[in-house]
Design a protein around this motif. Sequence first.
Motif, short mmCIF file in Angstrom:
data_model
loop_
_atom_site.label_atom_id
_atom_site.label_comp_id
_atom_site.label_asym_id
_atom_site.label_seq_id
_atom_site.Cartn_x
_atom_site.Cartn_y
_atom_site.Cartn_z
N GLY A 55 0.80 -1.21 0.00
CA GLY A 55 0.00 0.00 0.00
C GLY A 55 0.84 1.27 0.00
N THR A 56 2.16 1.12 -0.02
CA THR A 56 3.04 2.28 0.05
C THR A 56 3.30 2.90 -1.31
OG1 THR A 56 5.02 0.92 -0.19
CG2 THR A 56 4.24 1.33 2.06
N GLY A 57 2.87 2.26 -2.38
CA GLY A 57 3.08 2.80 -3.72
C GLY A 57 4.41 2.42 -4.33
N ASN A 58 5.16 1.55 -3.66
CA ASN A 58 6.47 1.17 -4.18
C ASN A 58 6.46 -0.10 -5.01
OD1 ASN A 58 7.71 3.37 -2.97
ND2 ASN A 58 8.00 2.27 -1.05
N ASN A 59 5.71 -1.09 -4.61
CA ASN A 59 5.71 -2.39 -5.27
C ASN A 59 4.33 -2.69 -5.82
OD1 ASN A 59 8.42 -2.95 -4.52
ND2 ASN A 59 7.70 -3.44 -2.48
N CYS A 60 4.00 -2.12 -6.93
CA CYS A 60 2.65 -2.25 -7.47
C CYS A 60 2.67 -2.99 -8.80
CB CYS A 60 2.02 -0.87 -7.66
SG CYS A 60 1.97 0.08 -6.14
N VAL A 61 2.08 -4.17 -8.78
CA VAL A 61 1.99 -4.99 -9.98
C VAL A 61 0.53 -5.16 -10.33
CG1 VAL A 61 2.46 -7.28 -10.95
CG2 VAL A 61 4.10 -6.21 -9.41
N GLU A 62 0.22 -5.03 -11.62
CA GLU A 62 -1.13 -5.26 -12.10
C GLU A 62 -1.11 -6.37 -13.15
OE1 GLU A 62 -3.38 -1.02 -11.73
OE2 GLU A 62 -2.17 -1.32 -13.52
N VAL A 63 -2.19 -7.13 -13.20
CA VAL A 63 -2.32 -8.19 -14.20
C VAL A 63 -3.64 -8.03 -14.94
CG1 VAL A 63 -0.90 -9.84 -12.92
CG2 VAL A 63 -3.35 -9.82 -12.55
N ALA A 64 -3.68 -8.51 -16.17
CA ALA A 64 -4.90 -8.49 -16.98
C ALA A 64 -5.03 -9.82 -17.72
CB ALA A 64 -4.87 -7.34 -17.97
N ASP A 65 -6.21 -10.39 -17.67
CA ASP A 65 -6.49 -11.61 -18.42
C ASP A 65 -6.83 -11.19 -19.85
OD1 ASP A 65 -7.31 -13.99 -19.52
OD2 ASP A 65 -8.84 -14.39 -18.00
N LEU A 66 -5.97 -11.55 -20.77
CA LEU A 66 -6.15 -11.18 -22.18
C LEU A 66 -6.55 -12.38 -23.04
CD1 LEU A 66 -2.97 -8.92 -22.38
CD2 LEU A 66 -5.33 -8.19 -22.03
N THR A 67 -7.20 -13.35 -22.40
CA THR A 67 -7.62 -14.57 -23.09
C THR A 67 -8.50 -14.28 -24.29
OG1 THR A 67 -7.51 -15.80 -21.03
CG2 THR A 67 -8.79 -16.79 -22.80
N ASP A 68 -9.42 -13.35 -24.14
CA ASP A 68 -10.39 -13.08 -25.20
C ASP A 68 -9.92 -12.01 -26.18
OD1 ASP A 68 -12.12 -14.96 -24.13
OD2 ASP A 68 -13.08 -13.49 -22.83
N THR A 69 -8.61 -11.80 -26.26
CA THR A 69 -8.04 -10.85 -27.20
C THR A 69 -7.15 -11.60 -28.18
OG1 THR A 69 -6.00 -10.39 -25.98
CG2 THR A 69 -7.96 -9.11 -25.35
N ALA A 70 -6.60 -10.89 -29.13
CA ALA A 70 -5.68 -11.52 -30.09
C ALA A 70 -4.41 -12.01 -29.40
CB ALA A 70 -5.32 -10.52 -31.19
N TYR A 71 -4.10 -11.48 -28.22
CA TYR A 71 -2.87 -11.86 -27.52
C TYR A 71 -2.98 -13.23 -26.86
CZ TYR A 71 -1.40 -7.07 -28.20
OH TYR A 71 -1.04 -5.88 -28.76
N ARG A 72 -4.17 -13.61 -26.42
CA ARG A 72 -4.38 -14.89 -25.73
C ARG A 72 -3.32 -15.12 -24.66
NH1 ARG A 72 -8.89 -15.37 -27.87
NH2 ARG A 72 -9.27 -16.16 -29.93
N ALA A 73 -3.18 -14.15 -23.76
CA ALA A 73 -2.10 -14.18 -22.78
C ALA A 73 -2.55 -13.53 -21.48
CB ALA A 73 -0.88 -13.44 -23.34
N VAL A 74 -1.61 -13.45 -20.54
CA VAL A 74 -1.78 -12.69 -19.31
C VAL A 74 -0.84 -11.51 -19.41
CG1 VAL A 74 -1.51 -12.70 -16.80
CG2 VAL A 74 -2.37 -14.75 -17.97
N GLY A 75 -1.36 -10.32 -19.16
CA GLY A 75 -0.54 -9.12 -19.18
C GLY A 75 -0.10 -8.77 -17.77
N ILE A 76 1.13 -8.31 -17.64
CA ILE A 76 1.68 -7.89 -16.36
C ILE A 76 2.32 -6.53 -16.56
CG2 ILE A 76 3.30 -8.47 -14.50
CD1 ILE A 76 3.24 -11.39 -15.65
N ARG A 77 2.02 -5.57 -15.66
CA ARG A 77 2.60 -4.24 -15.80
C ARG A 77 2.84 -3.62 -14.43
NH1 ARG A 77 -2.34 -0.29 -17.83
NH2 ARG A 77 -3.45 -0.25 -15.84
N ASP A 78 3.63 -2.58 -14.43
CA ASP A 78 3.89 -1.77 -13.25
C ASP A 78 2.77 -0.74 -13.16
OD1 ASP A 78 4.77 0.11 -11.37
OD2 ASP A 78 6.84 0.02 -12.05
N SER A 79 2.00 -0.77 -12.08
CA SER A 79 0.86 0.14 -11.99
C SER A 79 1.26 1.60 -11.88
CB SER A 79 -0.01 -0.22 -10.78
OG SER A 79 0.70 -0.03 -9.58
#
Length: 76
Positions: free
Chosen positions: A26-50
């Motif tokens: 909750g400190t804003g230092n270690n923020c990871v976000e994920v997105a299920d991209l199964t129903d897109t052309a990527y057919r993958a899991v996305g991971i990014r720095d929030s």
Amino acid sequence: MTTHTRTSKATELAGAHWRKSSYSGGTGNNCVEVADLTDTAYRAVGIRDSKIPNGPALLVTHQQFAAFLAQVRPGA
């Protein structure tokens, strides 16, 4: 074993539903976000720095993401 990952600009993933990891601090230092991209052309899991939502996103297969989670879960 060879694994393949891709990176993409987050702007190319418009419409993705990003969720913050429950393990992100909750400190804003270690923020990871994920997105299920199964129903897109990527057919993958996305991971990014929030903290950088328009920055790069790592795209991995569902199998790679499951293997990653198995290794980082407590008791693994």
